[in-house]
Design a protein around this motif. Sequence first.
Motif: not given
Lengths: 381, 398
Positions: A13-16, A137-144
């Motif tokens: 949600c935050l990423l989007m 990876g996806i986990e890093v992208i979503c934690r940023l």
Amino acid sequence: MEKKSRISAAQLCLLMYLASSGTGLMSSPSVAASFAGLDMWIAPFWGLIGGIACLWIMIQLHRLYPGQNLIQYAEAILGRIAGKAISFLFLFFVLFTTGYVIRQMTDFLSNSFFPRTPPLFLGVCIVFVCAAAVNSGIEVICRLPVLFFPFPILMMVVIFVPLFPDLKPVLPIFEHGILPSFWGGCALQLWYAVFCFATFYIPNVHNQDKLMRWSMLSPILLCLLLAATNWSITSILGDAASMYHYPFLVITRFVSFSEFFEHLESIVMMIWVVAFALRIMYGYYCAAVGLAQWLKLPDYRPLIWPVGMLLLLMSVWDIKTTQFAQFDSLVFPAFYALCGIGLPFLLLVAAWVRKGMTPASQHKTSNASASPQTQQAEQTK
Amino acid sequence: MAIRKMYRILSIPLATSLCLLLTTGCWDRVEVNDLAIVTGAGFDLTDDNKIKLTIQIFDPGSSSESSTMGGSPSNERKQPLLESAVGLNTADAASKLQELLSRKFFWGQADIFVFGEKLAKHGIQDPMDFLTRHPHPRERANMYISKGNADSILQWEPHIERNSSEVLREMSALQSGLDIKLLDVIVQLGSDVHTTVIPWVSMKTSDNKPTPYLGGYASFQDLKLNHWYNQQKTRGLLWLRNEIMTATLTAKPGDDDPGVVSLQLLDTRCRLTPSIQGNKWRMKVTVTTKGDLVQSTSSMDVTKLENIEKLEDLFEGVITKRISSAVQTAQKSNTDVLLFAREYHRHYPKQYDTAKLNWKTIFPAIEVEYETEMTILRTGLIGKNTSLSKSRKEGEGP
């Protein structure tokens, strides 16, 4: 594909939200203003319909084909050739829009801050950073976005609080009827349609039960942000709002805390670049993963550099300047809406038809982890 | 895997070449000592219709000297650094100006922009487009019209502040209503009626030396200066536009009363209520204000409530007169600086939509009603000044 990387619905949600808010704040006010005039603050609410529809379709598709993204189930739904063609179109959409965002960023930076730096150099820099993130990876992208979330909030506070005395109700509402704001909302599909990129992230969400709630929150937050921004822009700039390419930059330059804190645009630019970087890696990851699956590769990582090159190419390809492209015409928004909402909707309809025709026993196994709601629905059939 | 190995080997020269990119540095690097920092700029029209751009440059040498040599004040003050050039338009003049300088000039710190009277009467579209389009000039810079040439204002050497730009900016900040920023002008010009007000400044001789003086507003119609508002009428305008913060009003209570009374206004609010009845466009101006008595030499006993009410009526009349004189001037010069059009647009969008095309015939005919509500809150530290009135009685004797 690695199945072990998992993200939470809140992170998605935050990423989007952050990914679309950066470009949204920068150029959506002038797009909305050119269509809706004084009603520009209503336009995001119309646009919200598109954003919610887009995410709903993606989640429904994922419920029918759990653990897969659009590139994978397009083949299952439409067959090999048509599926490949549709997913190629979708991949092109992902690549093109992300390349376009790179171009928007380099144009904005070279127009307002770095007139002599070659724009391509700025593009290379940001793509390099994003490639590093996508590689992790996806986990890093979503934690940023979780890491950077406080900064845009801070920016909002710093900019809107000093402007508060200047804000006043924007009247008249619906001066030329309801249509101008509606067309403004259509034009805003440039941002809302991009929520369809979620299809590449949804399979990795571990708390699927909360997915619907969290992902709906994202376009709603974006809508509120855009409405608040557009409202303050119209009440400060009035009719001059549509004249500026970057109205939000103008009001941030106008902010002053008792002659003490001025020149806030440098802080704004810093946070903006972060939001742009998030938007680019959001699309970059989708492009890399999508292309890998389209080519049936086991891992997307070898494709990161080629995709980066493609993105840079898209950013300079046949666009003279972004300033002329998106105003006054619905061509661009129509392209975004067709690819981001229309195409997935087509797939969903096709999937419904297909699932309705095939016997229930056949896909029961494939639906093992689907939500109880869909299972129930199928049992009643 | 062979591919992976190849990739790894290839990545080494790639990474090194990326490092090479970094060594080129940043193209837009700017050193402070390569900049000529513009603190104020003036725009004039020459006799052959060209633009003369005058800039006031911050002189880093002189200001650092004066701060370090604080003990020994030198009487000879340096003239402010002024440069000027003439060009076909502002950008052309700016590029010609650059040829005269050893440093690249930088607009980001420009506090004021002054338009000369001649340019203002001819039309301000040329410098306004430059100031709006160029990314460097700041929207928070103050705007002025100079009576006479713009460079005379920039040339003036102040005694307290760094330079004349700073003086003007601070003066505007004090008289909050005359604080018109570049963005305000852009926004006002962007509205349907296409008018704006910019404060005017002229050099006034006080105590044998010239001092800049903010005289009031100059109103613009179609980008051309069409009327000068004096201090009184400007006050009236400020009331209407809700921009007044504090003001001191002075009036004589009556013909038979020798004294005068002054009132300091603390909180003023003005509301415009438009109405359309048939073909008649009316505007009701409601002013509510509160104030303190700061001086009274009148024989009136201000501790009595009926006298306070009398004073309130008196000052309500004064305020109405000032506002109405501003309204009459605006209607006579047919320049809607009162923001009436905006009010009609907000409340009567349908009627306004057809009326805005011939606003020039409607605006002068709008009937304006006034309603002023004034409250005197306090009379200062004393009520009736008995010490003075007694001495006056004794003086009157012989």
